[in-house]
Design an enzyme around this catalytic site. Structure first.
Site, PDB file in Angstrom:
ATOM      1  N   GLY A  28      -1.352  14.130  -7.544  1.00  0.00           N
ATOM      2  CA  GLY A  28      -0.037  13.579  -7.841  1.00  0.00           C
ATOM      3  C   GLY A  28      -0.111  12.240  -8.546  1.00  0.00           C
ATOM      4  O   GLY A  28      -1.144  11.871  -9.105  1.00  0.00           O
ATOM      5  N   HIS A  31       0.335  10.995 -14.579  1.00  0.00           N
ATOM      6  CA  HIS A  31       0.464  10.125 -15.749  1.00  0.00           C
ATOM      7  C   HIS A  31       0.153  10.952 -16.986  1.00  0.00           C
ATOM      8  O   HIS A  31      -0.130  12.156 -16.886  1.00  0.00           O
ATOM      9  CB  HIS A  31      -0.447   8.894 -15.619  1.00  0.00           C
ATOM     10  CG  HIS A  31      -1.863   9.253 -15.251  1.00  0.00           C
ATOM     11  ND1 HIS A  31      -2.697   9.944 -16.099  1.00  0.00           N
ATOM     12  CD2 HIS A  31      -2.570   9.052 -14.111  1.00  0.00           C
ATOM     13  CE1 HIS A  31      -3.867  10.123 -15.522  1.00  0.00           C
ATOM     14  NE2 HIS A  31      -3.815   9.605 -14.304  1.00  0.00           N
ATOM     15  N   HIS A  34      -2.710  13.424 -16.864  1.00  0.00           N
ATOM     16  CA  HIS A  34      -2.421  14.711 -16.209  1.00  0.00           C
ATOM     17  C   HIS A  34      -1.599  15.612 -17.126  1.00  0.00           C
ATOM     18  O   HIS A  34      -1.817  16.824 -17.171  1.00  0.00           O
ATOM     19  CB  HIS A  34      -1.615  14.494 -14.922  1.00  0.00           C
ATOM     20  CG  HIS A  34      -2.356  13.802 -13.823  1.00  0.00           C
ATOM     21  ND1 HIS A  34      -2.040  12.535 -13.392  1.00  0.00           N
ATOM     22  CD2 HIS A  34      -3.400  14.204 -13.065  1.00  0.00           C
ATOM     23  CE1 HIS A  34      -2.854  12.193 -12.405  1.00  0.00           C
ATOM     24  NE2 HIS A  34      -3.686  13.189 -12.188  1.00  0.00           N
ATOM     25  N   GLY A 147     -10.345  16.716 -15.727  1.00  0.00           N
ATOM     26  CA  GLY A 147     -10.578  15.624 -16.671  1.00  0.00           C
ATOM     27  C   GLY A 147     -12.038  15.195 -16.662  1.00  0.00           C
ATOM     28  O   GLY A 147     -12.693  15.184 -15.610  1.00  0.00           O
ATOM     29  N   GLN A 153     -17.529  14.582 -10.672  1.00  0.00           N
ATOM     30  CA  GLN A 153     -16.733  15.629 -10.019  1.00  0.00           C
ATOM     31  C   GLN A 153     -16.804  16.928 -10.825  1.00  0.00           C
ATOM     32  O   GLN A 153     -16.995  18.014 -10.272  1.00  0.00           O
ATOM     33  CB  GLN A 153     -15.289  15.151  -9.886  1.00  0.00           C
ATOM     34  CG  GLN A 153     -14.303  16.239  -9.516  1.00  0.00           C
ATOM     35  CD  GLN A 153     -12.920  15.702  -9.222  1.00  0.00           C
ATOM     36  OE1 GLN A 153     -12.697  15.164  -8.157  1.00  0.00           O
ATOM     37  NE2 GLN A 153     -11.977  15.840 -10.137  1.00  0.00           N
ATOM     38  N   SER A 186      -4.341   7.307 -11.683  1.00  0.00           N
ATOM     39  CA  SER A 186      -3.192   7.035 -10.800  1.00  0.00           C
ATOM     40  C   SER A 186      -3.383   5.692 -10.099  1.00  0.00           C
ATOM     41  O   SER A 186      -2.422   5.042  -9.707  1.00  0.00           O
ATOM     42  CB  SER A 186      -3.061   8.136  -9.757  1.00  0.00           C
ATOM     43  OG  SER A 186      -2.980   9.379 -10.404  1.00  0.00           O
ATOM     44  N   ARG A 187      -4.640   5.281  -9.951  1.00  0.00           N
ATOM     45  CA  ARG A 187      -4.906   4.013  -9.256  1.00  0.00           C
ATOM     46  C   ARG A 187      -4.491   2.801 -10.093  1.00  0.00           C
ATOM     47  O   ARG A 187      -4.314   1.710  -9.558  1.00  0.00           O
ATOM     48  CB  ARG A 187      -6.390   3.902  -8.907  1.00  0.00           C
ATOM     49  CG  ARG A 187      -6.816   4.877  -7.833  1.00  0.00           C
ATOM     50  CD  ARG A 187      -8.216   4.545  -7.336  1.00  0.00           C
ATOM     51  NE  ARG A 187      -8.495   5.206  -6.078  1.00  0.00           N
ATOM     52  CZ  ARG A 187      -8.984   6.439  -5.963  1.00  0.00           C
ATOM     53  NH1 ARG A 187      -9.255   7.130  -7.041  1.00  0.00           N
ATOM     54  NH2 ARG A 187      -9.202   6.970  -4.777  1.00  0.00           N
TER      55      ARG A 187
END
Ligand code: PAF
Length: 274
Positions: A28, A31, A34, A147, A153, A186-187
């Protein structure tokens, strides 16, 4: 657009979604980065396929409870953004419906996840692999978009898919940046104005260092550039082999310069391929 909270309802709804199903897993606080993943998912699904976005702040991939609590959750604007992008279904479960209190199975990758974020955030990639595999199984997706900003990841998920024969195509999307070079995250919304103004130095430091020829000089240059700011605290900065993600001291193979930097308790990551 359908919004589904429970895994049981998701199973029913999935059977009504036509064509190729492409998943964009997110936590969530959507931005522009995403939104670009969602557009790539739409392109991949084609005109007759379906795009699913999951919005779930996965508690088991956080090493610090304060980070989970502080993670932004603007659900209304996230849903509006998904609607606007023509997403077919949003899956937004509660943690209680994703994890049994006595759950005892974890998906664990042991090689690619041993360094970098895996070393400084113990258990992080176990949490990521476990939730991503669950999301793949719950949505029955044929493909999923991730991404490249989170390159470790991405590598770990590709390895999970390869080693466990998971029938999901993994589609990477290049890192999306703000005009000043800061990687979108998001951070970023948790940075103070002063920290936000300083944060593009991370990408600048990596770029400047990447122009040097000697591995030790590259590391020293990037470290110095980041540390010049009193606002930063380096979590790690490393040169690693792009394939094995193990530390390297030569540039004879494709190499990545990767860093994680704290601004107070906000941790930002970035990398550059040499
Ligand atoms: O990259 C993220 O946002 C998360 O790690 C993911 C893949 C959605 C799993 O929770």
């Amino acid at each position: 657009m359908k919004v589904v909270e429970s895994p049981a309802t998701l199973r029913q709804e999935i059977s009504t979604l036509p064509g190729k199903r492409v998943l964009v897993p997110t936590m969530g606080a959507l931005h522009e980065g995403h939104l670009q993943l969602i557009r790539l998912a739409r392109q991949t699904a084609g005109p007759h396929g379906s795009v699913i976005v999951s919005i779930f702040v996965n508690p088991i991939q956080f090493d610090r409870p304060s980070d989970v609590a502080a993670y932004p959750r603007p659900m209304d604007s996230d849903l509006a953004a998904c609607e606007n992008e023509g997403v077919d279904l949003v899956f937004a479960p509660q943690a209680s419906s994703m994890y049994h209190p006595d759950r005892s199975i974890t998906v664990s990758e042991s090689l690619l996840s041993s360094g970098l974020c895996g070393a400084t955030r113990p258990g992080h990639f176990d949490g990521v692999c476990t939730v991503v595999l669950k999301l793949f199984l719950l949505t029955g997706c044929h493909a999923a978009v991730f991404g490249e900003k989170d390159f470790q990841q991405l590598a770990v998920i590709r390895r999970m898919v390869r080693d466990l024969d998971v029938p999901v195509e993994i589609i990477p999307h290049p890192t999306v940046r703000e005009p000043d070079g800061l990687a979108m995250s998001s951070r970023n919304s948790r940075l103070s104005p002063e920290q936000r103004a300083d944060a593009p130095r991370i990408q600048q430091a990596l770029k400047n260092a990447a122009s040097l020829k000697n591995p030790a000089d590259i590391l020293a240059s990037a470290r110095n550039h980041i540390q010049t700011s009193p606002l930063t605290r380096i979590d790690y900065i490393e040169l690693i082999d792009a394939e094995t993600l193990q530390p390297t001291t030569t540039l004879s193979r494709p190499t990545i310069l990767a860093t994680a930097v704290f601004y107070n308790d906000v941790r930002l990551i970035d990398h550059i391929t040499l």
